[in-house]
Scaffold this motif. Structure first.
Motif: not given
Length: 98
Positions: A57, A92-93, A96
């Motif tokens: 992340r 997706d990360v 987000d």
């Protein structure tokens, strides 16, 4: 090369296609190439549907910061990802975080 970049100044668009396992260094090099090409205001389509990576992340956050540029720069174009809906990955990360 697992990452291919096509830049169209006429259409003010960038298309990036990634295939296979992509290392963090390759993604960072691609981000730097986009910065050097001065295409922040261009629309970007990023196809990661057939790519995988082992990014954390924090690494995705660094790439996002690189692509975002200066905080007062409002000339960023839209970004669209083509994804594999059966797999959670970079897109997706990225979504987000941003």
């Amino acid at each position: 090369m697992p990452v291919r970049i096509d830049i169209s100044p006429l259409h003010r668009m960038v298309v990036i296609v990634a295939r296979g396992n992509i290392a963090a260094e390759e993604i960072g090099a691609t981000a730097r190439q986009l910065i050097d090409a001065k295409v922040a205001a261009y629309a970007k389509i990023i196809d990661v549907s057939q790519a995988t990576s082992e990014l954390t992340r924090e690494q995705v956050q660094k790439i996002s910061d690189l692509l975002r540029g200066a905080p007062d720069d409002t000339s960023r174009g839209p970004v669209a990802f083509v994804i594999n809906p059966d797999r959670i990955g970079f897109a997706d990360v990225f979504a987000d975080i941003t």
